[in-house]
Design an enzyme around this catalytic site. Structure first.
Site, PDB file in Angstrom:
ATOM      1  N   ASP A   1      -7.943   3.705  -1.914  1.00 49.18           N
ATOM      2  CA  ASP A   1      -8.364   4.379  -3.462  1.00 49.18           C
ATOM      3  C   ASP A   1      -9.538   3.771  -4.045  1.00 49.18           C
ATOM      4  O   ASP A   1      -9.809   2.750  -3.597  1.00 49.18           O
ATOM      5  CB  ASP A   1      -7.069   3.926  -4.372  1.00 49.18           C
ATOM      6  CG  ASP A   1      -7.137   4.683  -5.628  1.00 49.18           C
ATOM      7  OD1 ASP A   1      -7.860   5.714  -5.754  1.00 49.18           O
ATOM      8  OD2 ASP A   1      -6.212   4.613  -6.496  1.00 49.18           O
TER       9      ASP A   1
ATOM     10  N   HIS B   1     -16.610   9.131  -1.025  1.00 52.09           N
ATOM     11  CA  HIS B   1     -15.898   9.662   0.040  1.00 52.09           C
ATOM     12  C   HIS B   1     -16.404   9.440   1.270  1.00 52.09           C
ATOM     13  O   HIS B   1     -15.858   9.012   2.283  1.00 52.09           O
ATOM     14  CB  HIS B   1     -15.439  11.009  -0.383  1.00 52.09           C
ATOM     15  CG  HIS B   1     -14.514  11.217  -1.242  1.00 52.09           C
ATOM     16  ND1 HIS B   1     -13.480  10.490  -1.719  1.00 52.09           N
ATOM     17  CD2 HIS B   1     -14.720  12.238  -2.282  1.00 52.09           C
ATOM     18  CE1 HIS B   1     -12.904  10.888  -2.790  1.00 52.09           C
ATOM     19  NE2 HIS B   1     -13.634  11.907  -3.237  1.00 52.09           N
TER      20      HIS B   1
ATOM     21  N   LEU C   1      -3.955   1.327  19.785  1.00 48.20           N
ATOM     22  CA  LEU C   1      -3.633   1.312  18.281  1.00 48.20           C
ATOM     23  C   LEU C   1      -3.328   2.857  17.967  1.00 48.20           C
ATOM     24  O   LEU C   1      -4.153   3.771  18.301  1.00 48.20           O
ATOM     25  CB  LEU C   1      -4.850   0.711  17.441  1.00 48.20           C
ATOM     26  CG  LEU C   1      -4.840   0.923  15.921  1.00 48.20           C
ATOM     27  CD1 LEU C   1      -3.888   0.035  15.468  1.00 48.20           C
ATOM     28  CD2 LEU C   1      -6.136   0.910  15.335  1.00 48.20           C
TER      29      LEU C   1
HETATM   30  C1  FPP Z   1      -9.128   8.092  -3.332  1.00 49.82           C
HETATM   31  O1  FPP Z   1     -10.353   7.807  -4.264  1.00 49.82           O
HETATM   32  C2  FPP Z   1      -9.492   8.458  -2.306  1.00 49.82           C
HETATM   33  C3  FPP Z   1      -9.019   9.791  -1.491  1.00 49.82           C
HETATM   34  C4  FPP Z   1      -8.398  10.797  -2.636  1.00 49.82           C
HETATM   35  C5  FPP Z   1      -9.366  10.217  -0.572  1.00 49.82           C
HETATM   36  C6  FPP Z   1      -9.421   9.089   0.719  1.00 49.82           C
HETATM   37  C7  FPP Z   1     -10.373   9.668   1.857  1.00 49.82           C
HETATM   38  C8  FPP Z   1     -11.205   9.210   2.582  1.00 49.82           C
HETATM   39  C9  FPP Z   1     -11.386   7.764   2.389  1.00 49.82           C
HETATM   40  C10 FPP Z   1     -12.111   9.864   3.332  1.00 49.82           C
HETATM   41  C11 FPP Z   1     -11.583  10.984   4.137  1.00 49.82           C
HETATM   42  C12 FPP Z   1     -10.656  10.509   5.327  1.00 49.82           C
HETATM   43  C13 FPP Z   1     -10.835  10.995   6.596  1.00 49.82           C
HETATM   44  C14 FPP Z   1     -10.093  10.541   7.544  1.00 49.82           C
HETATM   45  C15 FPP Z   1     -11.920  11.902   6.927  1.00 49.82           C
HETATM   46  P1  FPP Z   1     -10.367   8.392  -5.559  1.00 49.82           P
HETATM   47  O2  FPP Z   1     -11.353   9.812  -5.300  1.00 49.82           O
HETATM   48  O3  FPP Z   1      -9.177   8.732  -6.123  1.00 49.82           O
HETATM   49  O4  FPP Z   1     -11.228   7.258  -6.293  1.00 49.82           O
HETATM   50  P2  FPP Z   1     -11.212   7.096  -7.800  1.00 49.82           P
HETATM   51  O5  FPP Z   1      -9.838   6.966  -7.957  1.00 49.82           O
HETATM   52  O6  FPP Z   1     -12.003   6.100  -7.984  1.00 49.82           O
HETATM   53  O7  FPP Z   1     -11.725   8.491  -8.605  1.00 49.82           O
END
Ligand code: FPP
Length: 252
Positions: free
Chosen positions: A31, A48, A142
Site C-alpha cells: 500500500d 505503481h 520460492l
Molecule cells: C496500493 O497503493 C497498491 C495497489 C492498489 C496496487 C499494488 C500494485 C503494485 C505494487 C504493482 C502491480 C503489481 C504487479 C505484480 C505488476 P495505492 O494506490 O492504494 O496507494 P495510496 O493508498 O497511497 O493511494
C-alpha cells in the site's frame, strides 16, 4: 538461504536474525504507491511503476532470507472501482511484469502462481500470466503468489459453493477446517506466518481472511515503493521476536 546476505544486513542494521525461525509464508498488502507519487509531485502511475520495482527486490530478498512462499495483494476485487486510466496502468504493469521479469524470476528459481478470479482479468493479462505460470511451474525455491482480482470473502464463498457441488450433504456436515481450506484458492499453500502492510494503514482490506487467522501482523509507515530489502529484514526480525501461541499458553 544466503548466509552472506543475512550477515551483511545483520551487521548493517544491528539486528539478530534467527535462520531457524524464518516465516515460511509471508503475505504483503503493498500500500502507498499513490501517496509516494503525490509526495514527489508525480502521477500515481509512477508510484505503481516504482511499486513493481519494489516487489521485484522483495521477491529476491525473500528468496535470500529463506522464505518459501510470498503472497502479494496486487489487485483486489475492490480496485475495479478506481478510475479507468489507473486500472489500465495496473493491468499494463501486470502484463509487462509477466513478460519482462520472466527470465529474472526463473534465474532465481521463483515459481509464480495466482489466486483470485483469473477469468475476470482482461484477455491480454490472462495470456501473459498463463505464459509466466507455465514457464516457471518447475521452479522450487520460492512461490510468488499474486493475488489478482482477489477478495477474501469471495474466496470463502467460492469455496463453500465448490464444496457443496462436490460433496454429499453428509460429507459437508463432516467437513473439518482443513477440508474446507482445501477448497480455498490457496489450497496447497501453508497459511501465512507473517502479514506485512505498508503505508501506515491498519486494515486487512478483504485480503486472506480465512488464511490469516494466526498470522503475526507487521505494520510500517513506509510507503510500498520505499519498502526495500532492509525493511523486509526488519519485518522478519520483528516477527522472530514474537511469541506465537496459537491460542495456547507460552511454554515455560
Ligand atoms: C496500493 O497503493 C497498491 C495497489 C492498489 C496496487 C499494488 C500494485 C503494485 C505494487 C504493482 C502491480 C503489481 C504487479 C505484480 C505488476 P495505492 O494506490 O492504494 O496507494 P495510496 O493508498 O497511497 O493511494
Amino acid at each position: 538461504m544466503d548466509m552472506a546476505y543475512i550477515d551483511e544486513f545483520s551487521s548493517r542494521l544491528g539486528l539478530t536474525f534467527d535462520s531457524e525461525r524464518v516465516p515460511e509464508h509471508v503475505a504483503i498488502v503493498m500500500d502507498g504507491n499513490g501517496r509516494w507519487a503525490k509526495q514527489r509531485g508525480l502521477e500515481r502511475n509512477m508510484g505503481h511503476r516504482r511499486g513493481v520495482e519494489a516487489l521485484e527486490n522483495i521477491v529476491i530478498g525473500c528468496r535470500k532470507l529463506g522464505v518459501r512462499y510470498l503472497t502479494v495483494y496486487a489487485f483486489s476485487t475492490e480496485n475495479w472501482s478506481r478510475p479507468k486510466a489507473e486500472i489500465g496502468t495496473l493491468m499494463n504493469l501486470l502484463s509487462e511484469f509477466a513478460d519482462k521479469k520472466l527470465n529474472r524470476l526463473k534465474a532465481n528459481q521463483v515459481k509464480v502462481q495466482v489466486v483470485g478470479d483469473f477469468a475476470g482479468l482482461p484477455m491480454l493479462q490472462r495470456l501473459a500470466l498463463k505464459h509466466l505460470l507455465d514457464a516457471t511451474a518447475q521452479e522450487k525455491e520460492l512461490v510468488l503468489n499474486l493475488a489478482l482480482n482477489y477478495g477474501g470473502r469471495a474466496d470463502i464463498l467460492q469455496a463453500l459453493k465448490q464444496a457443496a457441488r462436490q460433496l454429499t450433504p453428509e460429507e459437508v456436515q463432516n467437513m473439518t477446517e482443513d477440508d474446507f481450506a482445501g477448497f480455498l484458492q490457496t489450497a496447497g499453500l501453508p497459511e501465512p506466518d507473517l502479514l506485512i502492510r505498508t503505508s501506515g494503514e491498519l486494515r486487512l482490506s478483504n485480503f486472506l481472511l480465512w488464511q490469516l487467522a494466526y498470522a503475526e501482523f507487521y505494520f510500517t509507515d513506509t510507503l510500498w515503493p520505499d519498502f526495500d530489502e532492509a525493511e523486509l529484514f526488519r519485518a522478519i526480525c520483528a516477527y522472530q521476536s514474537r511469541s506465537r501461541r496459537f491460542g495456547a499458553l507460552a511454554e515455560a
